[in-house]
Design an enzyme around this catalytic site. Structure first.
Site, short mmCIF file in Angstrom:
data_model
loop_
_atom_site.label_atom_id
_atom_site.label_comp_id
_atom_site.label_asym_id
_atom_site.label_seq_id
_atom_site.Cartn_x
_atom_site.Cartn_y
_atom_site.Cartn_z
N GLY A 74 49.59 -0.11 46.01
CA GLY A 74 48.54 0.65 45.34
C GLY A 74 47.76 1.55 46.29
O GLY A 74 48.28 2.05 47.30
N SER A 75 46.46 1.70 45.97
CA SER A 75 45.67 2.77 46.59
C SER A 75 45.49 2.65 48.09
O SER A 75 45.08 3.63 48.72
CB SER A 75 44.29 2.82 45.92
OG SER A 75 44.46 3.08 44.55
N ILE A 76 45.75 1.51 48.69
CA ILE A 76 45.59 1.47 50.15
C ILE A 76 46.60 2.41 50.80
O ILE A 76 46.43 2.82 51.94
CB ILE A 76 45.68 0.04 50.75
CG1 ILE A 76 46.99 -0.64 50.43
CG2 ILE A 76 44.52 -0.82 50.27
CD1 ILE A 76 47.15 -1.99 51.12
#
Lengths: 551, 368
Positions: A281-283
């Site tokens: 995801g966003s990491i």
């Protein structure tokens, strides 16, 4: 005198019986006694030989290995060999196989009695293992059965005093003390173990790991606490030294006890740091922003985030769109999927793919404990894949692999090879290959720090006074075959500290956390993984020797 | 003990004539038997569900009884000895006949007679009596060739051997045959006869091998030790190597818990494991000393009948010890013969006491 004269005497004298015959008799008897005495001495001389026969029996190819101890970076014991009696039978000496098997079954409830009975009754065999690695008390109870043909031999068995702590990394050994997984397997591969002659323990120097038991314990406790607090199904975490690549702590819950083979084979207990691959995801936006910065953009460069992104039948939009163009920095802090997609699209497909490859995210990453798991990549990359890769979907990598890439991005821009072995502190760490410019790295640290200090930053709950925490949240919907599960997310928080000159990187992952009162019903990483990271850093930074900068 | 040379009592006469060294060696053996019985028999007794010191107490009782019998018999004169032997021969033979019809069967052989709750083995008592009478007959055959002494000796041997074979007790038959053959040889009969006896003996052994399955099995097993059940001898051999020269220490032995006959047939192995080869060599030395001392005394005995009897008694005693020890150290095939005074067992102890009692009686110095 003639013989005739002798026999006529009333009392016959000794001469009548030839003296020589008596001598022959006495000589014969003496010889027999000498033979017995000789055989006695012969057997007694074999006394020393008896022990060598035993030794050679145990050094046969199926024999066990003597392994060096495994210790953490501070010398605390994680694995060691101990001598334990193992029980075997000589079927030839067993008088009643049925009764012997029955009596043994009363002492060892788990024993396969039918197989044992068949083995004990097999008179063509002279060696049958019954049970290996007995406690001295158990051995005494077997001895007390008084069954002839049940014999003991000392063997070395592996024990793990820390239990499940570090179990995934230590791996395990088989019944012959041979490493089959993790560091134990690595020890055999580098030839640090040796054939165990006569249950002698290894004299070799212990294998020193990069792990710190104290940090491991803190991480384990914080993850356990977070699982309870957020009702998560699982959790994993990592503390990595970004300067040397040493893994100081790596925990995956539920854990495995190296002494229990069943646990290592349980799919639910997979090592979520080293072996499992996940869409993070966003990491991953850290990588996308780095790509943009390397492409010449600055944190103030503008990105069009006014419209949702369209790619074929898919529409990518932000959860809380600002309705205006954002800077690159704002894309990161607000975690804009549209912005990240735009950055990837403007960099171009080839540059994006090459950057992933450069960071080591395109293939498996080898460590001492695992040959690495092949990342799951999209079969072909088009516009939609470009966009999803930019915010961490459509591709699954191992968390340790991503942590290594992130460590390189924040440590000044040089490659980091994660290792589970302690580095020789006397040797200065070799500089890794340059992956990104120092400027890019500095800007990334800056934006990560801003994400934590900004009152609206997604990582604001990860701040710890005095340790300059910088980080990025990631809330990934968990993939199931053919799609994604709503409300089932992997909430991650990637952090580094101190952000101005990072020493360490942490990654905290919570699997399927539930909405709670403390999270205002939300399941996003900023509400669970971020505060867990704060608690972790507050606790381990002093252990890691990072000084607090309190104003 | 001290007696005045003027003392003409029978006790004083005995004391001045008996072979002190021989008597001393025998008493040492009896004492050693008591000590070693503490090593092996408690483990066996507990395994059989008996009180720990059951066999030790029995051993003590029979040793005391045996010692009394030994000393009492040593008071006899050669003539009295021969009469006693003749009586014993008749009684033991009667016992043998009774056993043949309704004896207790133990381990596949009828050898035991139950008398007032105690089981006796008549063949044990037959041996010394048979030897003394055979010696007398063989001596008579040389002294008075006109009398049918030789035929009487052969007939006695054939009769006794036949009864033992029928029991079947091949081991005792073999022992008696060896002793009788040795006496025949030493008595001075022509070597041609002696050679004939050796040929006959080999033929008889072959016959036993063919006729008795258990003899065949035991000899086969001894010659080819690889397959099959020879765990007892195997285990005994292990205890010799494990004991080494100095042993594992009193009470540290393990063989006594795993061998059913640890306190009887395999006492030597138990001693080896706990006290080591040095103790075993000392025991061998005592046995050898008793036998060779007796043979030496026999060499100085002018009366052929007495002389042959001494040799025979010494051989019965010595061969029994040699066979037992030979089996224990793996030189001979398994054979249920006890080690004099060291093995537990009432019949054996009393019979050995009778053997040595007569030996002491015959080796006493006499004025001829």
């Amino acid at each position: 005198m003639s013989a005739a004269a002798r026999v006529t005497e009333p009392v016959i004298t000794a001469a009548a019986s030839p003296r020589s015959r008596s001598r022959v008799l006495a000589f014969g008897v003496t010889l027999m006694f000498v033979a017995v005495a000789g055989q006695l001495i012969n057997l007694a001389l074999r006394h020393e030989g008896a022990s060598t026969i035993r030794v050679s029996m145990m050094s046969t190819p199926s024999g066990t290995l003597a392994r060096p101890d495994i210790v953490d970076r501070n010398g605390r014991l994680l694995a060691t060999d101990v001598q334990m009696p193992s029980l075997y039978a000589d079927p030839l000496m067993i008088q009643d196989a049925d009764e012997a098997a029955e009596q043994l079954a009363t002492l060892f409830p788990g024993l396969n009695v039918r197989e044992l009975r068949r083995n004990l009754a097999d008179r063509t065999r002279r060696f049958v293992w019954v049970r290996r690695g007995l406690s001295p008390g158990m051995a005494q109870r077997v001895h007390n059965l008084g069954i002839p043909g049940l014999l003991f031999v000392d063997e070395i068995r592996r024990t793990y005093p820390a239990g499940r702590l570090g179990g995934h990394i230590l791996g395990r050994v088989d019944i012959d003390n041979r490493g089959v997984a993790g560091v134990e397997r690595y020890i055999d591969e580098i030839g640090a173990s040796e054939a165990a002659f006569g249950a002698r323990l290894s004299a070799r120097a212990p294998v020193r790991l990069s792990l710190d038991v104290a940090v491991m314990h803190a991480l384990d406790e914080e993850l356990a606490g977070a699982m309870t607090r957020y009702e998560a199904a699982g959790a994993a975490g990592l503390v990595l030294d970004v300067r040397t690549g040493e893994v100081v702590a790596s925990v995956s819950r539920p854990g495995v006890d190296p002494a229990i083979a069943e646990e290592a084979l349980d799919p639910a207990r997979i090592d979520k740091v080293v072996a499992g691959t996940y869409e993070l995801g966003s990491i991953v936006k850290l990588v996308t922003v780095a790509l943009a910065l390397e492409g010449g953009k600055s944190l103030e460069s503008m990105v069009d985030t006014t419209q949702p992104l369209k790619a074929g039948r898919f529409t990518i939009e932000d959860l809380h769109p600002l309705g205006r163009p954002m800077t690159v920095g704002e894309v990161f802090v607000h975690s804009s999927n549209v912005g990240a997609g735009q950055l990837a699209l403007s960099a171009g497909l080839e540059a994006q793919k090459a950057f992933f490859q450069k960071l080591g995210l395109w293939g498996p990453m080898r460590t001492e404990v695992s040959p690495g798991t092949e990342p799951q990549k999209p079969a072909q990359i088009g516009r939609i894949e470009q966009i999803t890769l930019a915010f961490g979907h459509g591709m699954a990598v191992t968390p340790i692999q991503f942590a290594a890439a992130a460590a390189a991005l924040v440590n000044g821009g040089t490659a980091v090879a994660p290792t589970f072995l302690a580095r020789d502190a006397a040797v200065p760490p070799a500089k890794g290959r340059r992956l990104v410019s120092p400027r890019t790295s500095a800007l990334l640290r800056d934006i990560m720090r801003r994400n934590v200090t900004d009152p609206v930053g997604t990582g604001r709950r990860a701040d710890v006074a005095g340790f300059e925490v910088g980080g990025k949240t990631g809330t990934a919907e968990m993939a199931v075959s053919g799609g994604y599960r709503k409300k089932a997310v992997l909430a991650s928080f990637l952090a580094t500290f101190p952000a101005s000159n990072p020493s360490f990187l942490t990654l905290v992952m919570l699997f399927e956390p539930k909405g709670q009162d403390v999270t205002a019903g939300e399941i996003t990483a900023g509400r669970n993984a971020a505060p867990t990271t704060a608690r972790l850093i507050e606790r381990v930074a002093p252990l890691l020797g990072v000084p607090a900068k309190l104003l | 003990m001290s007696f005045s040379r003027e003392d003409r009592s029978r006790l004083a006469a005995w004391w001045f004539t008996v072979d002190h060294v021989l008597l001393g060696a025998i008493l040492v053996l009896i004492g050693a038997g008591l000590v070693f019985s503490l090593a092996a028999s408690p483990a066996v007794a507990l395994k059989k569900g008996l009180p720990a010191y059951y066999f030790v107490e029995r051993h003590l009782a029979f040793s005391a009884l045996g010692a009394l019998l030994l000393v009492a018999l040593s008071f006899l004169s050669p003539r009295e000895t021969r009469r006693f032997a003749l009586t014993l021969l008749v009684v033991a033979f009667a016992g043998l006949i009774v056993v043949a019809w309704h004896g207790n069967e133990i381990n596949g052989a009828r050898r035991w007679l139950s008398i007032a709750g105690h089981s006796l083995q008549p063949s044990e008592f037959l041996k010394p009596a048979f030897v003394v009478i055979s010696a007398w007959l063989l001596a008579e055959a040389r002294i008075r060739p006109e009398m049918p002494g030789l035929w009487a000796a052969v007939a006695l041997y054939a009769f006794v051997a036949a009864f033992l074979v029928v029991q079947p007790d091949v081991g005792q038959t073999l022992l008696l045959s060896l002793v009788w053959g040795a006496l025949f040889f030493v008595s001075g009969q022509p070597l041609v006869y002696a050679a004939a006896i050796v040929v006959f003996g080999i033929a008889a052994l072959t016959g036993a091998y063919v006729m008795f399955p258990h003899v065949e099995a035991r000899i086969d097993r001894f010659l080819d030790p690889a397959p099959g059940d020879h765990s007892q001898v195997d285990r005994a051999l292990q205890s010799f190597t494990q004991g080494g020269f100095l042993g594992r220490g009193p009470g540290e032995g393990t063989i006594k818990t795993s061998l059913p006959d640890a306190h009887t047939d395999f006492i030597f192995a138990v001693i080896a494991e706990e006290y080591g080869a040095v103790a075993c060599l000392a025991i061998v030395l005592v046995f050898a000393f008793i036998v060779l001392r007796a043979l030496y005394r026999a060499g100085r005995e002018p009366d052929l009948s007495v002389r042959l009897a001494i040799i025979g008694l010494a051989l019965v005693f010595g061969l029994q010890a040699l066979i037992n020890m030979g089996v224990n150290v793996g030189l001979l095939p398994a054979k249920g013969i006890t080690l004099p005074y060291l093995s537990a067992g009432g019949s054996s102890t009393l019979a050995i006491s009778i053997t040595l009692g007569m030996l002491l009686a015959l080796t006493r110095r006499r004025v001829s």
